[in-house]
Design a protein around this motif. Structure first.
Motif, short mmCIF file in Angstrom:
data_model
loop_
_atom_site.label_atom_id
_atom_site.label_comp_id
_atom_site.label_asym_id
_atom_site.label_seq_id
_atom_site.Cartn_x
_atom_site.Cartn_y
_atom_site.Cartn_z
N MET A 18 0.92 -1.24 -0.03
CA MET A 18 -0.13 -0.04 -0.03
C MET A 18 0.94 1.16 -0.06
SD MET A 18 -2.69 1.52 2.84
CE MET A 18 -1.74 1.43 4.20
N LYS A 19 0.74 2.13 -0.95
CA LYS A 19 1.35 3.36 -0.94
C LYS A 19 0.27 4.52 -0.99
CE LYS A 19 5.34 1.66 -3.35
NZ LYS A 19 5.99 1.64 -4.74
N LYS A 20 0.09 5.22 -0.07
CA LYS A 20 -0.97 6.26 -0.04
C LYS A 20 -0.53 7.41 0.72
CE LYS A 20 -5.80 5.99 0.97
NZ LYS A 20 -7.10 5.17 1.46
N ILE A 21 -1.29 8.62 0.17
CA ILE A 21 -1.08 9.75 1.14
C ILE A 21 -2.33 10.07 1.62
CG2 ILE A 21 -0.98 12.44 0.81
CD1 ILE A 21 1.03 11.75 -1.82
N PHE A 22 -2.36 10.04 2.97
CA PHE A 22 -3.64 10.24 3.71
C PHE A 22 -3.64 11.92 4.20
CE2 PHE A 22 -2.43 5.73 4.83
CZ PHE A 22 -3.71 5.34 4.66
N LYS A 23 -4.88 12.37 4.20
CA LYS A 23 -5.03 13.34 4.78
C LYS A 23 -5.21 13.56 6.18
CE LYS A 23 -5.84 15.61 0.56
NZ LYS A 23 -4.86 16.60 0.07
N LEU A 24 -4.70 14.62 6.89
CA LEU A 24 -4.63 14.35 8.28
C LEU A 24 -5.57 15.62 8.98
CD1 LEU A 24 -1.12 13.74 9.18
CD2 LEU A 24 -2.82 12.05 9.24
N THR A 25 -6.53 16.33 7.95
CA THR A 25 -7.17 17.21 8.57
C THR A 25 -8.48 17.14 7.60
OG1 THR A 25 -6.33 18.77 6.66
CG2 THR A 25 -5.36 18.90 8.92
N ASP A 26 -9.65 17.46 8.45
CA ASP A 26 -10.96 17.43 7.49
C ASP A 26 -11.86 18.49 8.06
OD1 ASP A 26 -13.22 16.78 6.26
OD2 ASP A 26 -13.42 14.73 6.84
N GLU A 27 -12.48 19.36 7.28
CA GLU A 27 -13.13 20.55 8.06
C GLU A 27 -14.49 19.94 8.66
OE1 GLU A 27 -14.75 22.37 4.56
OE2 GLU A 27 -12.93 23.24 3.79
N LYS A 28 -15.04 18.78 8.46
CA LYS A 28 -16.06 18.29 9.24
C LYS A 28 -15.86 17.47 10.46
CE LYS A 28 -19.01 18.52 5.01
NZ LYS A 28 -19.52 17.70 3.98
N LYS A 29 -14.61 17.07 10.54
CA LYS A 29 -14.06 16.25 11.65
C LYS A 29 -13.13 16.67 12.50
CE LYS A 29 -15.32 11.89 8.80
NZ LYS A 29 -14.70 10.88 8.31
N GLU A 45 -9.64 16.55 14.33
CA GLU A 45 -8.23 16.10 13.85
C GLU A 45 -7.99 14.71 14.54
OE1 GLU A 45 -5.44 19.37 14.92
OE2 GLU A 45 -6.21 20.49 13.48
N ASP A 46 -8.30 14.46 15.85
CA ASP A 46 -8.10 13.19 16.55
C ASP A 46 -8.85 12.14 15.88
OD1 ASP A 46 -6.26 14.57 18.18
OD2 ASP A 46 -7.70 14.79 19.86
N ARG A 47 -10.06 12.27 15.62
CA ARG A 47 -10.80 11.37 14.82
C ARG A 47 -10.43 10.83 13.43
NH1 ARG A 47 -11.91 12.33 19.26
NH2 ARG A 47 -10.60 10.72 19.38
N VAL A 48 -9.77 11.94 12.58
CA VAL A 48 -9.19 11.66 11.37
C VAL A 48 -7.78 10.86 11.57
CG1 VAL A 48 -8.20 12.73 9.43
CG2 VAL A 48 -10.14 13.80 10.47
N LEU A 49 -7.06 11.16 12.66
CA LEU A 49 -5.93 10.33 12.91
C LEU A 49 -6.15 9.02 13.32
CD1 LEU A 49 -2.66 10.56 12.86
CD2 LEU A 49 -3.07 11.24 15.41
N GLU A 50 -7.22 8.64 14.01
CA GLU A 50 -7.53 7.53 14.39
C GLU A 50 -8.16 6.46 13.10
OE1 GLU A 50 -7.33 5.78 17.33
OE2 GLU A 50 -6.44 7.56 17.84
N ALA A 51 -8.86 7.24 12.40
CA ALA A 51 -9.26 6.62 11.04
C ALA A 51 -8.41 6.11 10.23
CB ALA A 51 -10.31 7.71 10.23
#
Length: 106
Positions: free
Chosen positions: A1-12, A14-20
């Motif tokens: 797996m080679k992937k770029i993950f977004k660590l920010t989301d306007e609707k969530k 930051e901690d929940r995005v990181l956990e996802a």
């Protein structure tokens, strides 16, 4: 797996995005470990991992340290993170080799 993950989301948060992101990484590794090995008696799955803010600055880490490295990237304030996990089959060391290595360390 080679992937770029977004660590920010306007609707969530930051901690929940990181956990996802962590959940997706663990889910991928679990799925890879379920794959059949040809010689399951003497082999196991191992993972080559790289992580960093970009693919060019990604550093090689052990799988056990991958989640800690992800937290470190997040702590730098990065908005995205590059994660590379490549599964490989590794031969188990023979019992005699393990014992001789332990004797050498003592």
């Amino acid at each position: 797996m080679k992937k770029i993950f977004k660590l920010t989301d306007e609707k969530k948060h930051e901690d929940r995005v990181l956990e996802a992101v962590k959940h997706e990484i663990r889910k991928y590794v679990k799925r890879e470990k379920k794959k059949k090995l040809e010689d399951s008696q003497n082999t196991y799955w191992d993972f080559d991992c790289k992580i960093g803010p970009t693919s060019e600055s990604a550093k090689v880490v052990e799988y056990d340290d991958l989640i800690k490295a992800l937290d470190a990237v997040k702590a730098t304030g990065a908005t995205e993170c590059y994660v590379e996990i490549l599964a490989k089959v590794v031969d188990k060391p023979l019992k005699e080799e393990v014992e001789s290595m332990e004797d050498a360390n003592n």
